[in-house]
Design a protein around this motif. Sequence first.
Motif, PDB file in Angstrom:
ATOM      1  N   TRP A  28      -6.185   1.900  -0.869  1.00 39.07           N
ATOM      2  CA  TRP A  28      -6.381   1.095  -2.037  1.00 39.07           C
ATOM      3  C   TRP A  28      -6.084  -0.264  -1.945  1.00 39.07           C
ATOM      4  O   TRP A  28      -6.758  -1.100  -2.209  1.00 39.07           O
ATOM      5  N   ALA A  29      -4.914  -0.589  -1.550  1.00 33.12           N
ATOM      6  CA  ALA A  29      -4.364  -1.929  -1.193  1.00 33.12           C
ATOM      7  C   ALA A  29      -5.215  -2.780  -0.587  1.00 33.12           C
ATOM      8  O   ALA A  29      -5.470  -3.892  -0.508  1.00 33.12           O
ATOM      9  N   GLY A  30      -5.724  -2.281   0.698  1.00 33.52           N
ATOM     10  CA  GLY A  30      -6.698  -2.925   1.665  1.00 33.52           C
ATOM     11  C   GLY A  30      -7.970  -3.025   1.297  1.00 33.52           C
ATOM     12  O   GLY A  30      -8.544  -4.062   1.481  1.00 33.52           O
ATOM     13  N   THR A  31      -8.614  -2.207   0.431  1.00 32.63           N
ATOM     14  CA  THR A  31      -9.979  -2.190   0.110  1.00 32.63           C
ATOM     15  C   THR A  31     -10.299  -2.025  -1.223  1.00 32.63           C
ATOM     16  O   THR A  31     -11.426  -2.266  -2.020  1.00 32.63           O
ATOM     17  N   GLY A  32      -9.316  -1.421  -2.123  1.00 31.89           N
ATOM     18  CA  GLY A  32      -9.701  -1.181  -3.406  1.00 31.89           C
ATOM     19  C   GLY A  32     -10.129   0.083  -3.811  1.00 31.89           C
ATOM     20  O   GLY A  32     -10.356   0.407  -4.761  1.00 31.89           O
ATOM     21  N   ALA A  33     -10.599   0.786  -2.513  1.00 35.72           N
ATOM     22  CA  ALA A  33     -11.105   2.025  -2.973  1.00 35.72           C
ATOM     23  C   ALA A  33     -10.339   3.025  -1.867  1.00 35.72           C
ATOM     24  O   ALA A  33      -9.903   2.637  -0.849  1.00 35.72           O
ATOM     25  N   PRO A  34      -9.936   4.437  -2.421  1.00 40.26           N
ATOM     26  CA  PRO A  34     -10.208   4.844  -3.874  1.00 40.26           C
ATOM     27  C   PRO A  34      -9.497   4.378  -4.813  1.00 40.26           C
ATOM     28  O   PRO A  34      -8.311   3.786  -4.427  1.00 40.26           O
ATOM     29  N   GLU A  93      -1.558   7.408   2.044  1.00 40.16           N
ATOM     30  CA  GLU A  93      -2.920   7.027   2.846  1.00 40.16           C
ATOM     31  C   GLU A  93      -3.703   6.314   1.741  1.00 40.16           C
ATOM     32  O   GLU A  93      -4.477   5.472   1.802  1.00 40.16           O
ATOM     33  N   ALA A  94      -3.844   7.110   0.392  1.00 38.13           N
ATOM     34  CA  ALA A  94      -4.815   6.705  -0.530  1.00 38.13           C
ATOM     35  C   ALA A  94      -4.146   5.507  -1.190  1.00 38.13           C
ATOM     36  O   ALA A  94      -5.083   4.455  -1.388  1.00 38.13           O
ATOM     37  N   GLY A  95      -2.937   5.225  -1.116  1.00 38.23           N
ATOM     38  CA  GLY A  95      -2.312   3.855  -1.529  1.00 38.23           C
ATOM     39  C   GLY A  95      -2.453   2.694  -0.605  1.00 38.23           C
ATOM     40  O   GLY A  95      -2.953   1.576  -0.959  1.00 38.23           O
ATOM     41  N   GLY A 110       0.935  -1.179  -0.012  1.00 40.36           N
ATOM     42  CA  GLY A 110      -0.114   0.108   0.038  1.00 40.36           C
ATOM     43  C   GLY A 110       0.823   1.155  -0.058  1.00 40.36           C
ATOM     44  O   GLY A 110       0.665   2.326  -0.738  1.00 40.36           O
ATOM     45  N   ASN A 111       1.953   1.340   0.696  1.00 38.45           N
ATOM     46  CA  ASN A 111       2.810   2.340   0.958  1.00 38.45           C
ATOM     47  C   ASN A 111       3.395   2.534  -0.557  1.00 38.45           C
ATOM     48  O   ASN A 111       3.531   3.753  -1.315  1.00 38.45           O
ATOM     49  N   ASP A 112       4.006   1.573  -1.052  1.00 34.21           N
ATOM     50  CA  ASP A 112       4.561   1.484  -2.540  1.00 34.21           C
ATOM     51  C   ASP A 112       3.491   2.254  -3.489  1.00 34.21           C
ATOM     52  O   ASP A 112       3.832   3.165  -4.457  1.00 34.21           O
ATOM     53  N   ALA A 113       2.221   1.512  -3.233  1.00 37.44           N
ATOM     54  CA  ALA A 113       1.161   2.136  -4.286  1.00 37.44           C
ATOM     55  C   ALA A 113       0.830   3.603  -4.150  1.00 37.44           C
ATOM     56  O   ALA A 113       0.718   4.411  -5.340  1.00 37.44           O
TER      57      ALA A 113
END
Length: 145
Positions: free
Chosen positions: A127-133, A122-124, A80-83
């Motif tokens: 996204w990694a955890g839930t797919g949103a946003p 935070e957005a990444g 998620g951090n990388d995303a």
Amino acid sequence: MNIPFLDNWRKRHGDTPGSSVPAAAGEPAGVAELLSECELLRVRAGQSGLELDDTPESLESLDQLPPRWRDDPEELPFLGNDAGLYLGTVIVRTIPGAAWTIWPDGHPVVRLASGREIEVVEAGVEWAGTGAPELSQVYAEAQEA
């Protein structure tokens, strides 16, 4: 300290372990290069046949990947951090006036020409955890600002 993306950056730039990176940290290009590593995300995307080329289209492709990383709770926050860093990299490289800003606590955010700051990490992570946003949606909103 063993930080994989920092170790890789040091190898490419001839930096020795244990030295700091103040020169890169003080230069926008150095910060951008360091934050664009996103090694874990690039590896996982590559394993799914997706090459990340720092374009908005690659964000759309990432949004379409099956979220296999959710099967590994230990890897999830790192991916998620990388995303988030990848999202920031695409924004900085493709939206005029966007630039990385490092808050005093070391937290990287993207500042748009309008002055708005986007907490891409935070957005990444979300996204990694839930797919949103979706990453492409965050990018589209940044482009409109």
